[in-house]
Enzyme design. Sequence first.
Site: not given
Ligand code: ATP
Length: 338
Positions: A115, A198, A201
């Site tokens: 990040k 990965k 969002k």
């Molecule tokens: P950001 O992009 O804002 O960092 P993010 O999409 O990675 O957010 P988080 O809010 O950080 O989402 O994660 C919430 C939950 O969703 C966590 O348990 C994380 O491990 C899971 N998660 C996020 N992205 C994935 C993915 N691509 N596959 C599986 N699990 C995910």
Amino acid sequence: MEQSKKRVLSGIQPSGNLTIGNYLGALRQWVVEQDSYECYFCIVDMHAITVQQDPGSLRAKTREVAALYLASGLDPERVTIFVQSHVPAHAELGWILICQSPLGWLYRMTQFKDKAAKQQQDSVGAGLLNYPALMAADILLYQAHAVPVGDDQRQHLEFTRDLAQRFNALYGDTFIIPEAMIPKAGARIMGLDNPTAKMSKSEASEYHAVYMLDAPNMVKKKVMRAVTDSFGEIRFSSEPERAGVNNLLTIYQALTNQSNADIEEHFAGKGYGDLKKAVVEQINNRLQPLQEKYNRYINEPGYLDQILANGAERASVVAEKTLRLAKERMGFVLPNGK
Ligand code: ATP
Ligand code: LTN
């Protein structure tokens, strides 16, 4: 620490539109766990602000995430759903744990490195570095035994465990050492436009992620454009050149609960177009009823706010108790003798 059921805690940041990665990696298993654990699920707004957020968007997304928790099947009668910033103990224990966190451990976190690399160096906030200490506070405040998360959170969970052990060794037994709970299928959904990264969002590109609130024709458009390869072979694989097809198969598997062999047999002799169509159908079948429920909840802000208020009240009781214990152990003088 007398508890009947073991405790679970997890959270999602209101930092954008929730993706099917969030659903398959996290939310979906929370719904299962609500039957056997005492569950606390928070909307981690204080984590979201470790990168710049627009205030209007943060406000809207916080409610949106709450409505998606309910629409996914979390039952507010059985689980505690709350907003992290509504329970000040998170910030307080967060600070205490920042003071216990070796800088070397924090700099080693891959999420911080990723990040931070996406921003101008002088605009990286100190909160981004200290993020794992606040996450440790979220978990340790509830004496959680298990933390259901996607694979990307493994390292943060290790950090939490190490920090809790360090605290317990220095000040006496205070925190339960939590375990990560990572699903077998769907723990790491990759970007449709770039299957070596990965799905996230907060990634801006249009064809990167399927959002939980995407309309069926949008899901179709995104999945049909997903990156594949020129091998023309439908099978699970860890080879980077086949990551796109493997990702589509993984999404299909997470939604159908079938074995690798059954899925490969099902698609034998078929083409990537067929695989994509099947994935679109599975996603839309799952999302449609969920979106209907979502629309009902989001149009009842009074109901949502009541659930969050009740949740914060219940969460505060547990969190305050642990915070008091941690402060006492460290030598803080508590007001009014306690
Ligand atoms: P950001 O992009 O804002 O960092 P993010 O999409 O990675 O957010 P988080 O809010 O950080 O989402 O994660 C919430 C939950 O969703 C966590 O348990 C994380 O491990 C899971 N998660 C996020 N992205 C994935 C993915 N691509 N596959 C599986 N699990 C995910
Ligand atoms: N870092 C997590 C979000 C998060 C979390 C938590 C997850 C914040 N606090 C406590 C589980 C338990 C992420 O998914 N990026």
